[in-house]
Motif scaffolding. Structure first.
Motif, PDB file in Angstrom:
ATOM      1  N   LYS A 101       5.663   7.557  -5.657  1.00 17.10           N
ATOM      2  CA  LYS A 101       5.784   8.422  -7.174  1.00 17.10           C
ATOM      3  C   LYS A 101       6.695   8.784  -7.505  1.00 17.10           C
ATOM      4  O   LYS A 101       6.550  10.344  -6.619  1.00 17.10           O
ATOM      5  N   GLU A 117     -11.930  13.518  -5.627  1.00 18.32           N
ATOM      6  CA  GLU A 117     -10.799  13.831  -6.310  1.00 18.32           C
ATOM      7  C   GLU A 117     -10.201  13.381  -4.463  1.00 18.32           C
ATOM      8  O   GLU A 117      -8.895  12.614  -4.360  1.00 18.32           O
ATOM      9  N   GLN A 118     -10.294  13.933  -3.651  1.00 23.07           N
ATOM     10  CA  GLN A 118      -9.293  14.463  -2.634  1.00 23.07           C
ATOM     11  C   GLN A 118      -9.709  13.300  -1.279  1.00 23.07           C
ATOM     12  O   GLN A 118      -8.965  12.992  -1.028  1.00 23.07           O
ATOM     13  N   LYS A 126      -1.352   2.317  -6.980  1.00 19.18           N
ATOM     14  CA  LYS A 126      -1.546   3.760  -6.511  1.00 19.18           C
ATOM     15  C   LYS A 126      -0.901   5.017  -7.572  1.00 19.18           C
ATOM     16  O   LYS A 126      -1.380   5.772  -7.454  1.00 19.18           O
ATOM     17  N   ASP A 146       3.443  14.765  -3.106  1.00 18.78           N
ATOM     18  CA  ASP A 146       2.203  13.603  -2.657  1.00 18.78           C
ATOM     19  C   ASP A 146       1.511  14.610  -3.488  1.00 18.78           C
ATOM     20  O   ASP A 146       0.609  15.551  -3.458  1.00 18.78           O
ATOM     21  N   PRO A 147       0.347  13.269  -4.485  1.00 18.19           N
ATOM     22  CA  PRO A 147      -0.829  13.996  -5.030  1.00 18.19           C
ATOM     23  C   PRO A 147      -1.922  14.148  -4.351  1.00 18.19           C
ATOM     24  O   PRO A 147      -2.883  14.875  -5.211  1.00 18.19           O
ATOM     25  N   ALA A 148      -2.164  14.277  -3.346  1.00 20.36           N
ATOM     26  CA  ALA A 148      -3.179  14.365  -2.492  1.00 20.36           C
ATOM     27  C   ALA A 148      -3.040  16.431  -2.330  1.00 20.36           C
ATOM     28  O   ALA A 148      -4.118  16.701  -2.486  1.00 20.36           O
ATOM     29  N   LYS A 204      -7.475  10.420  -3.235  1.00 20.81           N
ATOM     30  CA  LYS A 204      -5.979  11.025  -2.835  1.00 20.81           C
ATOM     31  C   LYS A 204      -5.418  11.185  -1.441  1.00 20.81           C
ATOM     32  O   LYS A 204      -4.784  10.338  -0.938  1.00 20.81           O
ATOM     33  N   GLN A 205      -6.767  11.112  -0.428  1.00 20.92           N
ATOM     34  CA  GLN A 205      -5.722  11.416   1.353  1.00 20.92           C
ATOM     35  C   GLN A 205      -5.878   9.927   1.203  1.00 20.92           C
ATOM     36  O   GLN A 205      -5.327   9.444   1.651  1.00 20.92           O
ATOM     37  N   ARG A 233     -14.567  17.447  -7.008  1.00 18.64           N
ATOM     38  CA  ARG A 233     -13.689  17.929  -6.385  1.00 18.64           C
ATOM     39  C   ARG A 233     -13.028  16.787  -4.670  1.00 18.64           C
ATOM     40  O   ARG A 233     -12.202  16.808  -4.590  1.00 18.64           O
ATOM     41  N   VAL A 244       3.758  15.344 -10.653  1.00 22.92           N
ATOM     42  CA  VAL A 244       3.631  14.441  -9.351  1.00 22.92           C
ATOM     43  C   VAL A 244       4.617  13.884  -9.632  1.00 22.92           C
ATOM     44  O   VAL A 244       4.854  13.103 -10.640  1.00 22.92           O
ATOM     45  N   CYS A 298       3.823   2.761  -1.895  1.00 24.71           N
ATOM     46  CA  CYS A 298       5.212   3.316  -3.229  1.00 24.71           C
ATOM     47  C   CYS A 298       4.276   4.561  -3.356  1.00 24.71           C
ATOM     48  O   CYS A 298       4.138   4.896  -4.410  1.00 24.71           O
ATOM     49  N   PRO A 320      -0.428  19.621 -13.242  1.00 24.47           N
ATOM     50  CA  PRO A 320       0.043  18.162 -12.076  1.00 24.47           C
ATOM     51  C   PRO A 320       1.033  18.006 -12.633  1.00 24.47           C
ATOM     52  O   PRO A 320       1.154  17.102 -13.626  1.00 24.47           O
ATOM     53  N   GLY A 361       0.754  -0.896   0.136  1.00 21.21           N
ATOM     54  CA  GLY A 361      -0.472   0.071  -0.165  1.00 21.21           C
ATOM     55  C   GLY A 361       0.761   1.055   0.288  1.00 21.21           C
ATOM     56  O   GLY A 361       0.154   2.304   0.693  1.00 21.21           O
ATOM     57  N   ARG A 403     -11.131  15.177   7.306  1.00 23.75           N
ATOM     58  CA  ARG A 403     -11.036  15.341   6.671  1.00 23.75           C
ATOM     59  C   ARG A 403     -12.726  16.308   6.278  1.00 23.75           C
ATOM     60  O   ARG A 403     -12.341  16.969   5.108  1.00 23.75           O
ATOM     61  N   ILE A 454      -2.228  18.599  -5.214  1.00 16.11           N
ATOM     62  CA  ILE A 454      -2.744  18.911  -5.794  1.00 16.11           C
ATOM     63  C   ILE A 454      -4.457  18.814  -6.123  1.00 16.11           C
ATOM     64  O   ILE A 454      -5.061  17.941  -5.706  1.00 16.11           O
ATOM     65  N   GLY A 455      -4.427  20.055  -6.374  1.00 17.23           N
ATOM     66  CA  GLY A 455      -5.536  20.610  -6.228  1.00 17.23           C
ATOM     67  C   GLY A 455      -6.616  20.386  -4.806  1.00 17.23           C
ATOM     68  O   GLY A 455      -8.076  20.813  -4.746  1.00 17.23           O
ATOM     69  N   GLN A 507      -3.412  10.264 -10.095  1.00 15.82           N
ATOM     70  CA  GLN A 507      -2.628  11.317 -10.075  1.00 15.82           C
ATOM     71  C   GLN A 507      -3.785  12.780  -9.455  1.00 15.82           C
ATOM     72  O   GLN A 507      -5.012  13.083 -10.136  1.00 15.82           O
ATOM     73  N   HIS A 567      -5.423   7.053   0.056  1.00 17.97           N
ATOM     74  CA  HIS A 567      -4.116   6.777  -0.815  1.00 17.97           C
ATOM     75  C   HIS A 567      -2.791   6.619   0.106  1.00 17.97           C
ATOM     76  O   HIS A 567      -2.085   6.239   0.011  1.00 17.97           O
ATOM     77  N   LYS A 568      -3.397   7.383   0.587  1.00 23.46           N
ATOM     78  CA  LYS A 568      -1.731   8.042   1.251  1.00 23.46           C
ATOM     79  C   LYS A 568      -1.454   7.574   2.689  1.00 23.46           C
ATOM     80  O   LYS A 568      -1.264   7.554   3.331  1.00 23.46           O
TER      81      LYS A 568
END
Lengths: 552, 174
Positions: free
Chosen positions: A184, B59-60, B170, A302-304, B63-64, B56, A317, A182, A315, A180, B27, A306-307, B174, B66-67
């Motif tokens: 980029k 997307e957040q 992951k 950190d992709p998170a 992404k969050q 939006r 990344v 990796c 973007p 979980g 969040r 972006i935006g 993007q 994924h972290k």
């Protein structure tokens, strides 16, 4: 080979290249401290666990290596929390190790039990509780890997006392396997091409660089890019030192306490290249009016990010350094730029300045600190007015020389951080620029500095106020100075009591001689600068306003 | 506002649910429903999370999520062809006179009677959101004493799947 958990821990720390731990003993870490007793690791005993966390943070920021702190269970662990949150907000690699009550006592409100993995869930990059000694080696390896790769951050390992005390057959844990995780690092070539095209089409590019540049070791690439594009570079507080502040293309800091020319540049640029930044509210002001006419390129690992706060057009990344290298490969240098010339003009027109009235001005003190150290010191700060003056009046030219609590804004960070920095950089000059309020939040660490012969210098900008809060009360609350005036101890006597050297400066003419003397003394020195009491940090963007609207 | 159904594969570690739930609350993302259980691989759990929000927010959220180190893979199945099911248990109070009616309703919804008390019937029904809601509404007039829903689970139709084996990682986000 049969080993105890604590011995395995120490062995794993050594394998990760750890040479220093900042910590504080207690019941639940007794086996670990026993293993440290004759281990080849330097342990710095602080006077408070928060000090240990900030010192590990300072060590990490100065070196780029993960800082390690160690505390016992319960209050020891909770005392680390502010330090961990601080490292999390500023993306600092750190491994925090806490003792825990024995596994059989978990969940029973045992003496000195606190659910530290639960507590630190939102302020760590990842955390662990090790319930079996056979998992310990793998956990330590994973923790260091996670803390130091991708976007760095703190990782906590909670070790119950029976786990550190248990004996097991110790085997190498093998390579890290984390399906979980990796990060980029290589940017998408298509986005790089789009970024190159946007840069080529731009007339007024502005680089907005942050702490990510320093974390990625991308300062040389940043310099190269800026010079190729003749693009002005504005940095965040965290980005100071990532681009040479004395470079003609530097426009200093942007945002709430940014320079006028940096903020004007944001308003007028047609391309904003954000590099290792997170579009924090202290930078953007009113979001809707931030860089209104600009295409936005955002480069970050950190992709998170972006935006998250602002719409991004392109973007990128990936690792900031690699991303910049890819851009540079495809770009042509510019020979002339009217935009650059305009910014140069603004720099002359709207310099950051203060009024010299013959009294002790904090700005003057900072400038003299710069002069006497020739810009070669490592500066740490606490949080408040003095922090902003340090950012404005000390010109940072090298990465990892400005060490300050950016995201969390932690008063009490500067002194323990300076200790961590001094441990990491023994021969260098380390100065904590402090306020009279902040310094008292971790002043007990003066004892640590004295104990370990760490000759840090502490320059207190003493105005008898919580100055930044007072400034806001003056500007936005009708000068109602509610509980911001401080009745302070005598800092000179206090320093002497701790075994440090104390000095006081009350006149402008004394500033430079005092600093020169302090640097000559090979001991911790506290200089109490009695500064102009109601001096404000300017320029300033009122909260919630667009950054074009500056006071001062 | 749109509802999205996310299939989230996570390491079957203690605390993983707290990590995911904590992330949503801090969040400010809203969870509509969350169902979790283990998969064909006992080391991996699958969460089906229904979340409300615009593009939006989604997307957040993605992404969050994924972290989180314990999160292995996230698929938003909303736009795909998928089967989704939820199970509900409903206990209704029925006197013997109305028992027949309730059993008829159960028949229509292909629900099953799983328990019979002196004055209560307990019914089990599976289906998608719409069906479960309609079932509940039909029983409401008789007096619902207790109701429990599992939350939605979902799976892609046909040969496609959101398991670990496909090449999605992951990095595709993007």
């Amino acid at each position: 080979m049969q080993k105890r958990g604590a011995e395995i821990l120490v062995e794993c720390l050594l394998a990760e290249g750890v040479d220093t731990i900042f910590g504080y003993p207690g019941g639940a870490v007794l086996p670990i401290y026993d293993a440290l007793y004759d281990a080849d690791i330097r342990h710095i005993l602080t006077r408070h666990e928060q000090g240990a966390a900030h010192a590990a943070d300072g060590y990490a920021r100065a070196t780029g290596k993960p800082g390690v702190c160690l505390a016992t269970s319960g209050p020891g662990a909770t005392n680390l929390v502010t330090g961990i949150a601080n490292a999390y907000m500023d993306s600092v690699p750190m491994v925090a190790i806490t003792g825990q009550v024995p596994t059989s006592m978990l969940g029973r409100d045992s003496f000195q039990e606190a659910d530290i993995t639960g507590i630190t869930l939102p302020i760590t990059k990842h955390n662990y509780i090790v319930k079996h000694v056979d998992d310990l080696a793998r956990t330590v390896r994973e923790a260091f890997y996670i803390a130091s790769t991708g976007r760095p951050g703190p990782v906590l390992i909670d070790i119950p006392r029976d786990v550190s005390g248990a004996v097991t057959e110790y085997r190498d844990s093998g390579p890290v396997r984390l399906p979980g995780y990796c990060p980029k690092t290589e940017p998408d070539p298509q986005q790089v091409v789009r970024a190159v095209r946007a840069i080529e089409e731009s007339e007024r590019p502005l680089i907005y660089a942050g702490g990510g540049v320093i974390n990625a070791g991308a300062h040389e690439e940043l310099l190269r890019l800026a010079e190729m594009l003749l693009a002005p570079v504005a940095t965040t507080l965290m980005g100071l030192g990532g681009f040479p502040g004395d470079h003609p293309l530097s426009v200093g800091m942007l945002g709430m306490h940014g320079s006028k020319y940096a903020n004007y540049a944001v308003c007028e640029c047609d391309l904003l290249i954000g590099i290792g930044v997170r579009f924090d509210d202290r930078v953007t002001g009113k979001l809707e009016e931030f860089a209104p006419g600009a295409t936005v390129i955002h480069i970050d690992i950190d992709p998170a990010e972006i935006g998250k706060n602002i719409g991004v057009d392109i973007p990128v990344v990936g690792d900031v350094r690699r991303s910049l290298q890819r851009l540079i490969e495809q770009l042509q240098p510019r020979l002339a730029s009217r935009w650059r010339d305009k910014i140069m003009q603004w720099k002359k027109e709207f310099p950051i300045q203060f009024e010299d009235n013959g009294r002790v001005k904090p700005q003057e003190v900072i400038r003299e600190i710069y002069n006497v150290t020739r810009g070669n010191a490592r500066i740490t700060t606490e949080v408040g007015q003095h922090q902003m003056w340090a950012a404005h009046y000390y010109t940072f030219t090298k990465p990892r020389t400005f060490i300050s609590s950016g995201g969390l804004g932690t008063m009490g960070f500067g002194l323990p951080a300076a200790i961590g920095v001094q441990v990491a950089c023994p021969g260098e000059t380390v100065i904590d620029i402090a306020g009279d309020g902040s310094i008292q939040m971790n002043i007990q660490e003066l004892c640590t500095a004295v104990n370990y012969d760490l000759p840090v210098k502490i320059a207190i900008m003493n105005n008898g106020y919580l100055g930044m809060v007072r400034q806001w009360q003056e500007l936005f609350f009708n000068r109602r100075y509610s509980y911001t005036e401080l009745d302070n101890p005598d800092f000179v006597n206090l320093a002497e009591a701790y075994g440090a050297v104390g000095m006081r400066v009350t006149k402008k003419a004394e500033i430079r001689p005092a600093l020169e003397e302090a640097l000559r003394i090979p001991k911790p020195v506290v200089i109490d600068f009695l500064i102009e009491r109601e001096e404000n940090v300017l320029p300033m963007v009122p909260p919630g306003e667009p950054i074009s609207k500056m006071l001062g | 506002m749109m509802r999205h159904t996310l299939a989230v594969l996570v390491e079957n570690n203690p605390g993983v649910l707290a990590r995911v739930a904590g992330l949503f609350s801090r969040r400010g993302f809203n969870i509509d429903s969350l169902a979790v259980g283990r998969t064909e691989n006992p080391a991996v759990s699958r969460m089906t999370i229904v979340v409300e929000g615009d593009a939006r927010v989604l997307e957040q959220v993605t992404k969050q999520l994924h972290k989180l180190v314990d999160v292995i893979k996230i698929s938003d199945v909303t736009a795909e062809e998928y089967v989704d099911r939820e199970l509900v248990l409903i206990k209704v109070s029925v006197d013997p006179a109305h028992r027949g009616e309730v059993m008829q309703i159960a028949d229509i919804f292909r629900a099953r009677i799983v328990d019979l008390g002196r004055r209560t019937l307990t019914l089990e029904c599976t289906g998608n959101d719409g069906k479960i809601n309609a079932f509940e509404e039909s029983l409401r007039p008789y007096g619902i004493k207790e109701l429990v829903r599992t939350g939605k689970i979902a799976m892609l139709r046909g040969a496609r799947f959101t398991g670990l084996q496909d090449n999605g990682t992951k990095e595709e986000v993007q």
